[in-house]
Design a protein around this motif. Structure first.
Motif, mmCIF file in Angstrom:
data_model
loop_
_atom_site.group_PDB
_atom_site.id
_atom_site.type_symbol
_atom_site.label_atom_id
_atom_site.label_comp_id
_atom_site.label_asym_id
_atom_site.label_seq_id
_atom_site.Cartn_x
_atom_site.Cartn_y
_atom_site.Cartn_z
ATOM 1 N N TYR A 282 0.826 -1.212 0.000
ATOM 2 C CA TYR A 282 0.000 0.000 0.000
ATOM 3 C C TYR A 282 0.857 1.259 0.000
ATOM 4 O O TYR A 282 0.728 2.121 -0.873
ATOM 5 N N ALA A 283 1.755 1.365 0.980
ATOM 6 C CA ALA A 283 2.537 2.594 1.141
ATOM 7 C C ALA A 283 3.490 2.818 -0.025
ATOM 8 O O ALA A 283 3.634 3.949 -0.514
ATOM 9 N N VAL A 286 1.352 3.824 -3.293
ATOM 10 C CA VAL A 286 0.754 5.162 -3.213
ATOM 11 C C VAL A 286 1.829 6.243 -3.171
ATOM 12 O O VAL A 286 1.737 7.258 -3.870
ATOM 13 N N VAL A 302 -5.837 2.832 -5.395
ATOM 14 C CA VAL A 302 -6.803 3.076 -4.313
ATOM 15 C C VAL A 302 -8.218 2.648 -4.697
ATOM 16 O O VAL A 302 -9.177 3.007 -4.015
ATOM 17 N N THR A 306 -8.837 0.384 -0.637
ATOM 18 C CA THR A 306 -7.510 0.583 -0.057
ATOM 19 C C THR A 306 -7.572 1.241 1.308
ATOM 20 O O THR A 306 -6.821 0.869 2.219
ATOM 21 N N ALA A 310 -5.784 -0.650 4.276
ATOM 22 C CA ALA A 310 -4.556 -0.056 4.819
ATOM 23 C C ALA A 310 -4.737 0.317 6.285
ATOM 24 O O ALA A 310 -3.807 0.168 7.089
ATOM 25 N N SER A 349 -1.428 6.924 2.853
ATOM 26 C CA SER A 349 -2.168 6.106 1.895
ATOM 27 C C SER A 349 -3.651 6.077 2.233
ATOM 28 O O SER A 349 -4.509 6.160 1.348
#
Length: 484
Positions: A282-283, A286, A302, A306, A310, A349
């Motif tokens: 995720y991090a 993004v 996203v 997401t 997240a 994120s």
């Protein structure tokens, strides 16, 4: 209906009105029991008290308050020579501390300290000030109170503060952040000041109107009062000084990303491989899509719930961190460390995902929808906005010219609308991807809708394995291993 015209704070700025909260006050406190009665003054306002908080509330009447203290508050303080209101309220609520000292788990210890701090602050403020107060119990290191020992990573302070504050700022669009470091000790003032900039970035990422508003950013005020003399007759008069002021107008994206969100304090072991892998999925995606102007990839990143997923990773990491803290007699041993840089990126994120979800952006997306992310990218880097605008305009212009052909087919490779003499295909390159806002014609497909809008998506390789594709093209922000 009567229009709510609001009130003016000490800077002459109109606040959000009788019911609106527009200011976030963050105050790191050491041990308040021994603080003296002082006359605090600033900008013609004065107030007699043992803490600067009532004066801050007088200066910023539409504020929500976060009080950051260390878990070492569990150590009982001796009675000072000159007891003040701070001592009186301490005595009245000391039973909470005694319950905390008998806690069987670290969560129970933090909960009892939070109960103490809530009651304590209400006692200090009395009936005159009734803001929303959030007690935040942060990890200490060493032996601050003399009896209890605290062992762990000192950066956990920033992580826990960011986690607790982040839950609120993701929901509430504060336009100003006030930090008063007067009562902080050890690393608290420096880390809280650093925290203010990260909170401002998260606010800008989450709440679009803060970028579009007149002040174009989040105001940050840093205060610190004159030091109280150790020995002075009577009640000293101290100035509460504005030591720094800025408008934070850009979203911070670091050029490198921590490899892990949650780490063990035991060298050579790493038991949270899946959790850390999910964090980076995720991090990393993004952050890379924001650091470089890759709006279509960001929308793709996203578009699969997401924000919720997240946030679940954040909650799980926090829960693992807290449950692995051991209380052994008067020693608090933290077995894990939460990386504040990683936590910030994961929270970023969540902020971006919630913002785009509220806009109703979906993937595949059309050029007009994609243009809605322009304010977000402008807050990262103003140049990004113009790169993205130019590329979207070029695509729209080209599709208009061959719209008859496009209407007869389904998805078409983007390079077909750029057919020119001596046409050749290029490999995916970092420079080309940046120059064309991630819409390099060899990997993007287009579809002309009946309403004339141009729908965009990536080819299957980029849709299915975006992290690998970013990495191979040099667009994935590099990772680093944190040092304990």
């Amino acid at each position: 209906m009567r229009k709510d015209i609001g009130v003016l704070d000490i800077f002459g700025r109109k606040t959000m009105g009788q019911s609106g909260i527009d200011t976030l006050i963050v105050v790191p406190w050491g041990h308040p029991a021994g603080w003296r009665q002082v006359r605090y003054t600033t900008k013609g306002i004065s107030l007699d008290h043992c803490t600067t908080l009532p004066l801050l509330l007088k200066m910023f009447p539409r504020a929500e308050v976060f009080v950051l203290v260390l878990d070492s508050l569990v150590d009982e303080a001796p009675k000072p020579q000159s007891p003040s209101k701070c001592w009186q309220c301490y005595e009245e609520n000391i039973e909470h501390l005694r319950y905390a000292s008998q806690a069987k788990s670290y969560k129970e210890l933090r909960d009892q300290l939070a109960d103490f701090l809530s009651s304590y602050v209400k006692c200090l403020l009395g009936d005159q000030y009734k803001p929303v107060i959030h007690p935040v119990i942060c990890p200490a290191v060493g032996r601050p109170g003399g009896k209890w020992i605290f062992r762990g990573n000192p950066r956990d302070f920033e992580s826990i503060a960011l986690y607790d504050l982040g839950k609120t700022i993701l929901e509430k669009p504060f336009s100003s952040i006030v930090v008063d470091t007067t009562h902080g000790v050890n690393f608290m003032p420096s880390l809280t000041t650093r925290l203010a900039n990260r909170l401002a970035s998260l606010l800008l990422a989450r709440h679009e109107h803060l970028v579009l508003a007149g002040q174009r950013g989040v105001k940050i005020y840093i205060y610190n009062a004159d030091p109280v003399p150790l020995a002075s007759p009577g009640q000293p008069e101290m100035s509460l000084n504005l030591i720094a002021e800025e408008t934070h107008s850009s979203i911070q994206i670091p050029p490198v990303i921590p490899e892990n969100l949650l780490e063990t304090m035991e060298p050579g072991t790493q038991p949270f491989i899946e959790l850390n892998k999910t964090y980076f999925e995720y991090a990393g995606l993004v952050a890379s899509s924001l650091y470089y102007p890759l709006p279509l990839l960001l929308v793709h990143a996203v578009s699969q719930e997401t924000a919720a997923k997240a946030w679940d990773v954040l909650v799980k990491a926090h829960r693992e961190w807290e449950t692995r803290v051991e209380i052994l007699g008067n020693t608090v041993q933290r077995r894990l460390a939460l990386n504040p840089d990683a936590l910030y990126l994961l929270m970023l994120s969540v902020a971006v995902a919630r913002r785009l979800e509220e806009k109703g952006l979906s993937y595949p997306t059309d050029t007009r929808q994609l243009a809605q992310v322009l304010p977000l990218y402008e807050a990262v880097n103003e140049a990004h906005r113009y790169i993205i605008e130019d590329e979207l305009a070029r695509i729209e212009k080209k599709t208009v010219r061959i719209q008859r052909i496009l209407k007869e087919v389904d998805w078409t490779p983007l390079y077909l609308i750029y057919i020119e003499p001596n046409q050749h295909f290029s490999a995916v390159k970092k420079r080309t991807m940046i120059a064309h806002a991630g819409l390099q014609k060899e990997i993007v497909q287009v579809k002309l809708l009946e309403n004339g809008q141009v729908l965009l998506r990536y080819n299957s390789a980029w849709e299915n394995k975006p992290l690998q594709q970013l990495n191979s093209s040099g667009l994935l922000l590099p990772q680093y291993k944190a040092t304990s």
